[in-house]
Design an enzyme around this catalytic site. Structure first.
Site, PDB file in Angstrom:
ATOM      1  CG  ASP A  99      21.943  42.075  19.316  1.00 51.40           C
ATOM      2  OD1 ASP A  99      22.829  41.990  20.183  1.00 51.40           O
ATOM      3  OD2 ASP A  99      20.932  41.343  19.301  1.00 51.40           O
ATOM      4  CG  ASP A 200      24.920  38.912  23.055  1.00 51.28           C
ATOM      5  OD1 ASP A 200      23.815  38.375  23.075  1.00 51.28           O
ATOM      6  OD2 ASP A 200      25.995  38.269  23.031  1.00 51.28           O
ATOM      7  CD  GLU A 242      20.927  38.533  26.244  1.00 48.75           C
ATOM      8  OE1 GLU A 242      20.234  37.538  26.029  1.00 48.75           O
ATOM      9  OE2 GLU A 242      22.041  38.687  25.718  1.00 48.75           O
ATOM     10  CG  HIS A 316      17.130  36.163  19.076  1.00 45.44           C
ATOM     11  ND1 HIS A 316      17.013  37.219  19.950  1.00 45.44           N
ATOM     12  CD2 HIS A 316      18.392  35.724  19.186  1.00 45.44           C
ATOM     13  CE1 HIS A 316      18.173  37.399  20.559  1.00 45.44           C
ATOM     14  NE2 HIS A 316      19.035  36.520  20.107  1.00 45.44           N
ATOM     15  CG  ASP A 317      18.380  33.822  22.452  1.00 46.07           C
ATOM     16  OD1 ASP A 317      18.781  33.422  21.352  1.00 46.07           O
ATOM     17  OD2 ASP A 317      18.967  34.706  23.111  1.00 46.07           O
TER      18      ASP A 317
HETATM   19  C1  NOJ Z   1      22.460  35.956  23.683  1.00 45.30           C
HETATM   20  C2  NOJ Z   1      21.865  35.981  22.324  1.00 45.30           C
HETATM   21  O1  NOJ Z   1      20.556  36.445  22.405  1.00 45.30           O
HETATM   22  C3  NOJ Z   1      21.951  34.591  21.752  1.00 45.30           C
HETATM   23  O2  NOJ Z   1      21.207  34.432  20.580  1.00 45.30           O
HETATM   24  C4  NOJ Z   1      23.414  34.280  21.570  1.00 45.30           C
HETATM   25  O3  NOJ Z   1      23.559  32.943  21.152  1.00 45.30           O
HETATM   26  C5  NOJ Z   1      24.203  34.477  22.868  1.00 45.30           C
HETATM   27  N1  NOJ Z   1      23.848  35.678  23.551  1.00 45.30           N
HETATM   28  C6  NOJ Z   1      25.675  34.517  22.599  1.00 45.30           C
HETATM   29  O4  NOJ Z   1      26.045  35.719  21.981  1.00 45.30           O
END
Ligand code: NOJ
Ligand code: CA
Length: 540
Positions: A99, A200, A242, A316-317
């Site tokens: 990542d 990311d 992403e 994870h989000d």
């Molecule tokens: C996306 C990530 O998946 C998330 O977990 C993170 O807080 C934000 N980007 C900032 O990097």
């Protein structure tokens, strides 16, 4: 025919390292923990692992705030552990996808420490600075984790931009020296043998904050092309972008089949549907089913032959999909399988987020036990804005990122077999019932269903290149589609809800093979039981 890229026919397993497996008894998952579970992942059948950030970090946002991109955070191990992981995974035909957080660094990164020293420091321009307007920030841009996106640095008399936490200053991609440093860093990992990168929030790197442009800003495509040429294109790597703000049009650029930018896009249009339109994710609404079908159809059709998409429900989000759009009570197993079958028949690269293959669920904690910076930031903002506490808690139970971050449930032993000590984050109390040990080898398990789907994708080319057709578009309960190539057709029929319904789809010929279903056997054709899903394959 040209050989297809490996990442089009692989399934990627996502690991949140803190919560996966703790090897040294400090309550936090780590790299050796992942190594110890490679056999499990090989049994599942995946061929790549995306690991959330493990580089050195103060952990203000659990590793998405990097202070040294070329070292491993001691919490997770060291560089040697990473090398071991890459090597051991390779033996099992599994690639390690890192990542990469390229939009911002930590404020403790040496570049930022230097940048803050003076306006003529060579690192100053690595970040995005503005003078204030009469003692106030340059504009009212908001940070994703609450408050202004501008932070005042008194020593310097300037504000810096941070689209996320104060401790995550945005990098200035308009600076060519910064870009070069980032490419060199990426090449360091390529030499170490990683299989690729998850980028990311990559559509945020180019921005024009003075005009409120925070994603897809000026020169984004140029920067991506340069990044790709200087790094990923040098080896047979996967690069996943992403991009929360992607449209199919933009996605065709990001994932252009000519390989000039990235391998694929990781976009969220399907996943953000259950919120009140125009509001935040915390403002809950039921998922609009017809709209969900329309969104999937549009992406499947528009990217066909012109780009490549990621297929996912969880990460994870996000909250756990079985609690979100399935039923984590009586029909947990059936609905978890239905959601898996629905997704894995489509075109794109599927992702399985740790525990999804077991049907792991959301959790309800008391406020003190939440850890996530976004959740806590929202709580504070909404309390200040006068929201009712119960309403805020309802939003947290439904949408907090911590739903996905509870420790992986390995067994019914203490701490779910994740650690020998109390873990950094509460274990979901349902681990005695939902755990890997009880599912591996059980043909009725959610795990087995995922295993089957992965095996099918490897065996039948129609998963890779079959053309998508949505069936019975207006049906309010059934999601059905076909994928068709020259010789074969795949048919997927899913009852998305908890009531028995009439099957609106025409029966395929008797020679059709039932590949997977969410019940022990396919019942009669005419009706679909609650959350019943079936996947058939037949020759044309
Ligand atoms: C996306 C990530 O998946 C998330 O977990 C993170 O807080 C934000 N980007 C900032 O990097
Ligand atoms: Ca540990």
């Amino acid at each position: 025919m040209q050989k297809e890229k490996w990442w089009k026919s692989t399934v990627i397993y996502q690991i949140y390292p803190r919560s996966f497996c703790d090897s040294n008894g400090d309550g936090i998952g780590d790299l050796q923990g992942i190594v110890s579970k490679l056999d499990y992942l090989e049994t599942l059948g995946i061929n790549a692992i995306w690991i959330c950030p493990v580089c050195r970090s103060p952990q203000a946002d659990n590793g998405y705030d990097v202070s040294d991109y070329q070292d491993i955070d001691p919490m997770f191990g060291n560089l040697e552990d990473m090398e071991t992981l890459i090597r051991e995974a390779k033996k099992r035909d599994i690639r390690i996808v890192m990542d990469l957080v390229l939009n911002h660094s930590s404020d403790e990164h040496r570049w930022f420490v230097e940048a803050k020293k003076s306006k003529d420091n060579p690192y100053h321009d690595y970040y995005v600075w503005r003078d204030g307007v009469e003692g106030a920030p340059p504009n009212d841009l908001k940070a994703a984790f609450g408050g202004s996106a501008w932070e005042w640095v008194p020593e310097l008399g300037q504000y810096y931009l941070h689209q996320f936490a104060v401790k995550q200053p945005d990098l200035n991609w308009d600076n060519p020296t910064l870009r070069r440093e980032l490419y060199d860093m990426i090449n360091f990992w390529i030499v170490k043998g990683v299989g690729g990168f998850l980028l990311d929030v990559i559509d945020l790197i180019a921005k024009d904050p003075d005009n409120g442009v925070t994603f897809n800003g000026p020169h984004l495509q140029d920067y991506l092309k340069e990044l790709s040429k200087e790094t990923f294109q040098r080896a047979d790597l996967v690069s996943v972008g992403e991009a929360w703000g992607a449209t199919p049009e933009l996605a065709k650029l990001y994932s252009n089949p000519d390989g000039s930018e990235l391998s694929m896009v990781f976009q969220f249009e399907h996943i953000v549907l259950d919120q009140i339109e125009g509001k935040e994710k915390w403002d809950l609404a039921p998922v609009p089913f017809l709209k969900l079908k329309e969104v999937f159809k549009r992406w499947q059709k528009e990217l066909f032959g012109q780009g490549w998409n990621s297929l996912f429900w969880d990460n994870h989000d996000l909250p756990r999909i079985v609690s979100r759009w399935g039923d984590d009570g009586a029909y947990r197993v059936e609905s978890a399988k239905m959601l898996a079958i629905l997704l894995h028949g489509m075109q794109g690269t599927p992702y399985i987020y740790q525990g999804e293959e077991l049907g792991m669920t959301n959790i309800k904690l008391s406020l003190e036990d939440y850890q996530d910076i976004e959740t806590l930031g929202m709580y504070k903002e909404r309390i200040e804005a006068g929201y009712d506490k119960d309403e805020i808690m309802r939003s947290i139970y439904a949408k907090s990122r911590d739903n996905a971050r509870t420790p992986m449930q390995w067994s019914d032993a203490e701490n779910a077999g994740f650690s020998t000590v109390t873990p950094w984050m509460k274990v979901n109390p349902n681990y005695k019932e939902i755990n890997a040990e009880s599912q591996v080898g059980d043909v009725k398990s959610v795990f087995h269903c995922y295993q089957k789907l992965i095996a099918c994708r490897k065996e039948y080319p129609v998963f890779l290149d079959g053309e998508f057709e949505l069936l019975c578009e207006e049906d309010e309960a059934v999601f059905a589609y076909t994928r068709t190539d020259e010789s074969t057709q795949l048919l997927v029929v899913c009852n998305f809800y908890g009531e028995t319904v009439k099957n609106p789809v025409e029966k395929p010929n008797d020679a059709a093979t039932l590949l997977v279903c969410s019940y022990e056997d396919a019942g009669e054709w005419e009706t679909l039981r609650p959350y019943e899903a079936r996947m058939y394959l037949y020759s044309l």
